[in-house]
Scaffold this active site. Structure first.
Site, PDB file in Angstrom:
ATOM      1  N   ARG A  94       0.840  -1.196   0.000  1.00 24.27           N
ATOM      2  CA  ARG A  94       0.000   0.000   0.000  1.00 24.27           C
ATOM      3  C   ARG A  94       0.884   1.259   0.000  1.00 24.27           C
ATOM      4  O   ARG A  94       1.973   1.264   0.603  1.00 24.27           O
ATOM      5  CB  ARG A  94      -0.841  -0.034   1.273  1.00 24.27           C
ATOM      6  CG  ARG A  94      -1.826   1.104   1.461  1.00 24.27           C
ATOM      7  CD  ARG A  94      -2.993   0.978   0.572  1.00 24.27           C
ATOM      8  NE  ARG A  94      -4.138   1.765   1.023  1.00 24.27           N
ATOM      9  CZ  ARG A  94      -5.176   2.035   0.245  1.00 24.27           C
ATOM     10  NH1 ARG A  94      -5.216   1.588  -1.004  1.00 24.27           N
ATOM     11  NH2 ARG A  94      -6.196   2.716   0.696  1.00 24.27           N
ATOM     12  N   THR A 367     -10.078   0.440  -9.684  1.00 17.55           N
ATOM     13  CA  THR A 367      -9.020  -0.351  -9.084  1.00 17.55           C
ATOM     14  C   THR A 367      -8.992  -1.579  -9.961  1.00 17.55           C
ATOM     15  O   THR A 367      -9.791  -1.687 -10.874  1.00 17.55           O
ATOM     16  CB  THR A 367      -9.431  -0.705  -7.633  1.00 17.55           C
ATOM     17  OG1 THR A 367      -9.412   0.480  -6.857  1.00 17.55           O
ATOM     18  CG2 THR A 367      -8.537  -1.728  -6.974  1.00 17.55           C
ATOM     19  N   SER A 438      -7.908   0.918   3.499  1.00 20.70           N
ATOM     20  CA  SER A 438      -8.402   0.456   2.207  1.00 20.70           C
ATOM     21  C   SER A 438      -9.616  -0.443   2.392  1.00 20.70           C
ATOM     22  O   SER A 438      -9.868  -0.938   3.497  1.00 20.70           O
ATOM     23  CB  SER A 438      -7.279  -0.346   1.528  1.00 20.70           C
ATOM     24  OG  SER A 438      -7.748  -0.969   0.365  1.00 20.70           O
ATOM     25  N   SER A 439     -10.353  -0.660   1.295  1.00 16.60           N
ATOM     26  CA  SER A 439     -11.428  -1.664   1.307  1.00 16.60           C
ATOM     27  C   SER A 439     -11.055  -2.866   0.447  1.00 16.60           C
ATOM     28  O   SER A 439     -11.883  -3.763   0.251  1.00 16.60           O
ATOM     29  CB  SER A 439     -12.717  -1.054   0.751  1.00 16.60           C
ATOM     30  OG  SER A 439     -13.109   0.043   1.519  1.00 16.60           O
TER      31      SER A 439
HETATM   32  O1  DON Z   1      -8.123   1.077  -1.288  1.00 20.98           O
HETATM   33  C1  DON Z   1      -9.294   1.338  -1.510  1.00 20.98           C
HETATM   34  O2  DON Z   1     -10.225   0.872  -0.876  1.00 20.98           O
HETATM   35  C2  DON Z   1      -9.637   2.228  -2.689  1.00 20.98           C
HETATM   36  N1  DON Z   1      -8.529   3.076  -2.983  1.00 20.98           N
HETATM   37  C3  DON Z   1     -10.011   1.353  -3.827  1.00 20.98           C
HETATM   38  C4  DON Z   1     -10.421   2.119  -5.039  1.00 20.98           C
HETATM   39  C5  DON Z   1     -11.287   1.360  -5.934  1.00 20.98           C
HETATM   40  O3  DON Z   1     -11.625   0.234  -5.728  1.00 20.98           O
HETATM   41  C6  DON Z   1     -11.796   2.068  -7.098  1.00 20.98           C
HETATM   42  N2  DON Z   1     -12.556   1.162  -7.929  1.00 20.98           N
HETATM   43  N3  DON Z   1     -13.641   1.198  -8.311  1.00 20.98           N
END
Ligand code: DON
Length: 558
Positions: A94, A367, A438-439
């Protein structure tokens, strides 16, 4: 409390009824990712005798070329693995806050969040972890030389990647935003159409230097100097020292049981594993398979468990290197069953009674997730991100890649929503060198002690509930892995107090009945929820790939 504008951009087609409902089946090995080019490069590495970890390095870097929307070397991610001998673990690569970061860096003099500062441009960028991540994986578990792994990726960057309909839409949707931050002369600001080929010579050069000089090229070498200079020139605060100090962390994953399944998922600084564990433990006593897939009763039980779990997520979770997380209580069956005591099937539990705060949701961002199983049975689940689509929109023409806007995953101000409508608390406040919560939920599932599923997805706050639904679709509702990833999804996250449904996919009588019980049904804001790429090991030991029909995703195996 300030309300955030709702901005949803429909970037993915919903799945047509002609979409395949059968998984791709392979005898030996499989890679499922967001782009065929990346899956094919990963699969080729496996065919050449590389293991799942070699294929991870290749797929991660190939996505940085073929899928600049989210694939990256300017971002970070998480990997959960299970080796063929049953050993499990997790890698945290991360991004980190720069040393010059402060708790109030996104607030004005009166303490209000300055719109855009944590989401666009150089100040939104966290210190990237991806290059350190792939080298850490290779050093610990790799079999093939880095030269063999990176050569096809560099060749792809040179030869170029053909624009798909989906990519044409991504680029046109974000063109103005990219130009605003990076200028109209920047390579990816040009107008591209489906069928065009985009070549990435600058990225090929960067990758070649990294191959020649190793991990430190990115963190201490010529590339590091270029990154620090570029970020600072654009108003950011990342220094050469920040890059030099970056380190990945090997972490113990979160483990929990759901009926006959054992689930291994990502631990903090991702909230994914703990929140998934909380939801699945809360719903386990309910007869979901009897209730039926996407029936009203199932939707209610999941929504109520999600409400309670996300309330905990937002309060308790943050970077474990900075915050004390009460793991034992959060994961205890007694605690979780007590949390569900207030649920009544007659009436929604208002989120305001579960906790406090009023917010709205949510920009559509991206993502990417990929799943790999090799010929020996080693498995990796990896979710990697720039956070927003094309990250901070800051693109270095010299280096050939976008930088993340991961700083927005911190809580810029306790109680204020980020771009996913997630609100945070002190546990996720900004501090130098800290990782933002984060998720992302890269997940591996065992059944009777053997590898059963590998999965994950993009989708910001909806990641956790998408992973949940795909596991349930297989375990409770008897779907094959392709049906399980294609099936319509819904999402709830405590605040805002509404349940998102993929539009037109749920019977109106169910939605009306939910409304009658006090649920705030929203079919407008989330045209697509998640984009899951998964592998299931069937009873004959074959690898079945489920590539989500919501994107260009592809399963490639042999
Ligand atoms: O780490 C996280 O939870 C976010 N930065 C994830 C971003 C994400 O999943 C965007 N996608 N749709």
């Amino acid at each position: 409390m300030k309300r955030v504008a709702v901005l949803m951009v429909w970037l993915w087609p919903t799945c047509s009824i002609t979409w395949a409902q059968q998984p791709v089946v392979a005898e030996h090995a499989m890679v499922v990712s967001a782009r065929e080019e990346a899956s094919a490069i990963g699969a080729e590495i496996l065919r050449k005798g590389g293991n799942a970890f070699d294929a991870m390095v290749a797929t991660e870097l190939a996505l940085a070329v073929a899928y600049p929307y989210a694939g990256n070397i300017g971002g970070g991610g998480f990997m959960v693995y299970r080796k063929a001998d049953g050993e499990t673990g997790a890698l945290d690569y991360r991004e980190k806050a720069p040393m010059g970061a402060t708790k109030d860096m996104y607030l004005d003099d009166s303490g209000h969040v300055i719109p855009g500062l944590s989401t666009e441009g150089a100040l939104a960028v966290g210190v990237p972890g991806t290059v350190a991540g792939v080298f850490a994986v290779h050093e610990r578990f790799g079999k093939l030389p880095m030269q063999d792994i990176m050569a096809p990726v560099i060749a792809l960057a040179e030869k170029g990647v053909v624009v798909t309909a989906g990519q044409e839409k991504q680029l046109s949707t974000y063109r103005e935003a990219i130009i605003k931050i990076s200028g109209s002369a920047t390579g990816l600001a040009k107008v591209y159409h489906q069928g065009d080929t985009i070549r990435y010579p600058a990225l090929a050069n960067t990758l070649r230097r990294i191959l020649r000089n190793g991990r430190d090229e990115f963190y201490k070498g010529e590339t590091a100097r270029s990154i620090a200079g570029f970020i600072q020139k654009n108003g950011g605060i990342i220094t050469l020292e920040d890059l030099g100090r970056y380190e990945v962390r090997w972490r113990r994953p979160v483990f929990f049981d759901y009926k006959d399944l054992r689930i291994i998922s990502m631990s903090p600084p991702s909230s994914g594993g703990i929140t998934l564990a909380q939801i699945m433990t809360m719903i386990a006593p309910y007869p979901l398979s009897r209730y039926g897939h996407n029936s009203q009763a199932t939707i209610q039980v999941l929504t109520e468990a999600e409400r309670r779990a996300y309330a905990d997520r937002n309060y308790f979770l943050g970077d474990p290197d900075f915050t004390v997380i009460p793991y034992a209580t959060l994961l205890s069956k007694n605690y979780l069953r007590r949390r569900m005591k207030s649920f009544s099937p007659d009436k929604a539990t208002p989120s305001s009674t579960v906790s406090h705060g009023q917010v709205t949701i949510s920009e559509s961002n991206e993502t990417t997730h990929y799943s790999i199983v090799d010929q020996d049975g080693n498995a990796v689940a990896v979710t990697t991100t720039l956070n927003g689509a094309f990250g901070s929109k800051l693109y270095s023409d010299e280096l050939g890649f976008f930088f993340n806007n991961e700083m927005d995953d911190f809580s810029a101000k306790p109680g204020e929503p980020n771009s996913y409508g997630l609100i945070g608390a002190e546990a996720n406040s900004i501090a130098p060198q800290k990782r933002m919560l984060s998720s992302m939920t890269p997940t591996i599932v065992e059944k009777q002690g053997r590898l059963f599923m590998v999965l994950g997805t993009p989708g910001g706050s909806t990641i956790i509930t998408s992973v949940l639904q795909v596991i349930l679709n297989v375990r409770e509702f008897g779907m094959n892995i392709q049906e399980a990833v294609n099936a319509p999804r819904f999402h709830h996250q405590w605040l805002p107090d509404e349940v998102l449904f993929e539009p037109g996919k749920f019977p109106q009588h169910i939605l009306q009945s939910l409304t009658g019980k006090g649920y705030h049904v929203n079919e407008q804001s989330a045209p697509v929820i998640g984009k899951v790429d998964a592998i299931l090991i069937n009873s004959q030991g074959k690898r079945e790939g489920g590539a989500d029909c919501r994107g260009d995703d592809k399963a490639v195996g042999y």
